[in-house]
Design a protein around this motif. Structure first.
Motif, PDB file in Angstrom:
ATOM      1  N   VAL A  38       2.491  -0.440  15.213  1.00 34.56           N
ATOM      2  CA  VAL A  38       3.742  -0.896  14.599  1.00 34.56           C
ATOM      3  C   VAL A  38       3.418  -1.981  13.570  1.00 34.56           C
ATOM      4  O   VAL A  38       3.958  -1.980  12.460  1.00 34.56           O
ATOM      5  N   THR A  39       2.524  -2.880  13.924  1.00 34.32           N
ATOM      6  CA  THR A  39       2.099  -3.923  12.982  1.00 34.32           C
ATOM      7  C   THR A  39       1.462  -3.295  11.748  1.00 34.32           C
ATOM      8  O   THR A  39       1.783  -3.675  10.607  1.00 34.32           O
ATOM      9  N   ASN A  40       0.579  -2.322  11.946  1.00 38.67           N
ATOM     10  CA  ASN A  40      -0.041  -1.624  10.811  1.00 38.67           C
ATOM     11  C   ASN A  40       1.017  -0.968   9.924  1.00 38.67           C
ATOM     12  O   ASN A  40       0.956  -1.064   8.691  1.00 38.67           O
ATOM     13  N   GLY A  45       4.403  -1.268   4.771  1.00 30.40           N
ATOM     14  CA  GLY A  45       5.714  -1.063   4.165  1.00 30.40           C
ATOM     15  C   GLY A  45       6.604  -0.022   4.824  1.00 30.40           C
ATOM     16  O   GLY A  45       7.629   0.357   4.258  1.00 30.40           O
ATOM     17  N   TRP A  46       6.218   0.450   5.997  1.00 27.78           N
ATOM     18  CA  TRP A  46       7.066   1.418   6.682  1.00 27.78           C
ATOM     19  C   TRP A  46       8.377   0.772   7.110  1.00 27.78           C
ATOM     20  O   TRP A  46       8.410  -0.399   7.503  1.00 27.78           O
ATOM     21  N   VAL A  62      13.279   0.203  18.417  1.00 24.14           N
ATOM     22  CA  VAL A  62      11.986  -0.286  17.943  1.00 24.14           C
ATOM     23  C   VAL A  62      12.135  -1.650  17.276  1.00 24.14           C
ATOM     24  O   VAL A  62      11.297  -2.537  17.449  1.00 24.14           O
ATOM     25  N   HIS A  63      13.216  -1.858  16.564  1.00 23.35           N
ATOM     26  CA  HIS A  63      13.431  -3.156  15.925  1.00 23.35           C
ATOM     27  C   HIS A  63      13.622  -4.244  16.973  1.00 23.35           C
ATOM     28  O   HIS A  63      13.046  -5.331  16.873  1.00 23.35           O
ATOM     29  N   ARG A  68      10.417  -9.835  17.480  1.00 28.01           N
ATOM     30  CA  ARG A  68       9.809 -11.121  17.829  1.00 28.01           C
ATOM     31  C   ARG A  68       8.541 -11.401  17.015  1.00 28.01           C
ATOM     32  O   ARG A  68       8.062 -12.521  16.960  1.00 28.01           O
ATOM     33  N   PHE A  69       7.995 -10.372  16.372  1.00 30.77           N
ATOM     34  CA  PHE A  69       6.804 -10.544  15.567  1.00 30.77           C
ATOM     35  C   PHE A  69       7.134 -11.002  14.143  1.00 30.77           C
ATOM     36  O   PHE A  69       6.234 -11.194  13.340  1.00 30.77           O
ATOM     37  N   GLY A  70       8.420 -11.163  13.868  1.00 30.00           N
ATOM     38  CA  GLY A  70       8.837 -11.699  12.584  1.00 30.00           C
ATOM     39  C   GLY A  70       8.781 -10.738  11.423  1.00 30.00           C
ATOM     40  O   GLY A  70       8.637 -11.141  10.277  1.00 30.00           O
ATOM     41  N   PHE A  71       8.909  -9.458  11.693  1.00 31.05           N
ATOM     42  CA  PHE A  71       8.898  -8.467  10.615  1.00 31.05           C
ATOM     43  C   PHE A  71      10.219  -8.469   9.894  1.00 31.05           C
ATOM     44  O   PHE A  71      11.256  -8.548  10.398  1.00 31.05           O
TER      45      PHE A  71
END
Length: 71
Positions: A38-40, A45-46, A62-63, A68-71
């Protein structure tokens, strides 16, 4: 034999203590791998919808899990 192969084999053990411990280990591995990917995906830009489609979950799910990862 790799550790992952050993754990996967243990998951089918007839001994519930061995099998359940292996399932718990696999669950932890799965969570780590999903987080990595998910990070990748976000770094490339996904959208949340694209990630959700591949994971076969809702965009909201998924969001919520990864916001919590700040995306």
């Amino acid at each position: 034999m790799s550790d992952a192969t050993k754990v996967a084999a243990a998951a089918s053990s007839r001994d519930p203590a061995v099998g359940l411990a292996a399932v718990a280990s696999l669950r932890g591995l799965l969570e780590s791998l999903e987080e990595l990917q998910v990070t990748n995906a976000r770094d490339q830009g996904w959208s949340w919808q694209q990630i959700a489609d591949v994971l076969r979950v809702s965009r909201q799910a998924v969001h919520k899990k990864y916001r919590r990862f700040g995306f």
